[in-house]
Write an enzyme that holds these catalytic residues in place. Sequence first.
Site, mmCIF file in Angstrom:
data_model
loop_
_atom_site.group_PDB
_atom_site.id
_atom_site.type_symbol
_atom_site.label_atom_id
_atom_site.label_comp_id
_atom_site.label_asym_id
_atom_site.label_seq_id
_atom_site.Cartn_x
_atom_site.Cartn_y
_atom_site.Cartn_z
ATOM 1 N N SER A 149 -32.977 3.928 -45.137
ATOM 2 C CA SER A 149 -32.767 2.581 -45.659
ATOM 3 C C SER A 149 -33.405 2.431 -47.037
ATOM 4 O O SER A 149 -33.032 3.136 -47.967
ATOM 5 C CB SER A 149 -33.298 1.563 -44.651
ATOM 6 N N ASP B 11 -23.346 -0.391 -39.372
ATOM 7 C CA ASP B 11 -24.443 -0.689 -40.293
ATOM 8 C C ASP B 11 -23.898 -1.378 -41.539
ATOM 9 O O ASP B 11 -22.953 -0.874 -42.165
ATOM 10 C CB ASP B 11 -25.137 0.619 -40.677
ATOM 11 N N HIS C 175 -27.961 0.424 -37.802
ATOM 12 C CA HIS C 175 -29.077 0.609 -38.708
ATOM 13 C C HIS C 175 -30.384 0.649 -37.906
ATOM 14 O O HIS C 175 -30.568 -0.118 -36.965
ATOM 15 C CB HIS C 175 -29.123 -0.559 -39.696
#
Length: 348
Positions: free
Chosen positions: A196, A290, A320
């Site tokens: 991320s 995601d 995610h």
Amino acid sequence: MRPRLAAVQARIQGRTLAGLLSLPDPVLRRLAGPPVVVDGQTLDPGTQLVLRLQRLLREPAAEQHPVAEGREILAAQSLTVGGRHPVGAVLDTVLAGLPTRVYVPRALLASASRPTLLFLHGGGFIYGGGHATHDAPCRFLAERAGVQVVAVDYRLAPEAPFPAAYDDSVAAYRELLSDARSHCVDVDRLAVGGDSAGGNLATGVALAAAREGLPLALQLLVYPMTDCTASSVSRRTFGEGFFLTTAFMDLATESYVPSADLLRDPRLSPLFAEIPDGLAPAHVVTAGFDPLRDEGEAYASRLEEAGVAVDSRREPGLIHGFLNWVGLPGQARDAVGRIADRLGAALH
């Protein structure tokens, strides 16, 4: 709640979840509910069940609370899904002035020159830390891949806005190189990676390394944020109901980015960066459900077009944050196992 009591509660919840996800597939499907299909992808039943339980239990969302409380919430959630993972040694140190935790797998305890992953954690630039949220995946990656993992806690926003996290990450990489012997780093087998926001920072380190002609064997990018303009279709399609929300991403941007005219800055949005010669090979992993899926895959395509060696994989049924789910049986842990195997192959 006192930290020790919270940790005990998180461990108990984690064991309960692990038990539920170990049930036979037909039972798991009934508990999870009807299949969720979007873009021709079916949400993993185990993931669907966890999301359903979070809604039923009205688990707090980090972005709905002040940042300090949000950090505690994410730390507790990470402890719940992370599980326990023995590793050869864990050492707390300082790198480039930053708190750092080093994970040494058992196979490398006697080695003075180790294949190494510089790991940068996710959390929207405002949450997280190797100690608080990513201890479990770092342990898992170290032992499964057989590499030393050096996890750096860069400065967080809003206390330290852009480009603080970027600057810290590049500084940590440079210090690993300049003082490789004391950190037991084999500079010819050095990778950078993260998930991320950490994947975003890893791209920045890799780009800086290539521009300066410094060694880097791999960039490991797990559902990286690469476009802060938030213009992809997946941002809109999956912005609610799949853990990472639009509200979370908006809060991250507002907290980390001082001005809207920085949104296309390549240090923040690597999708707009010039790709230098000599950029390290990339392993890019995205999740089907995601919001960051499309921009991660767009960056992989951009690298390929520039002649960079890219190995890209989408985990179609996952969401995610799955990197943290190494304490739960099922598709998420299997996916992290594949990531670790790819890392080990690249550095051995």
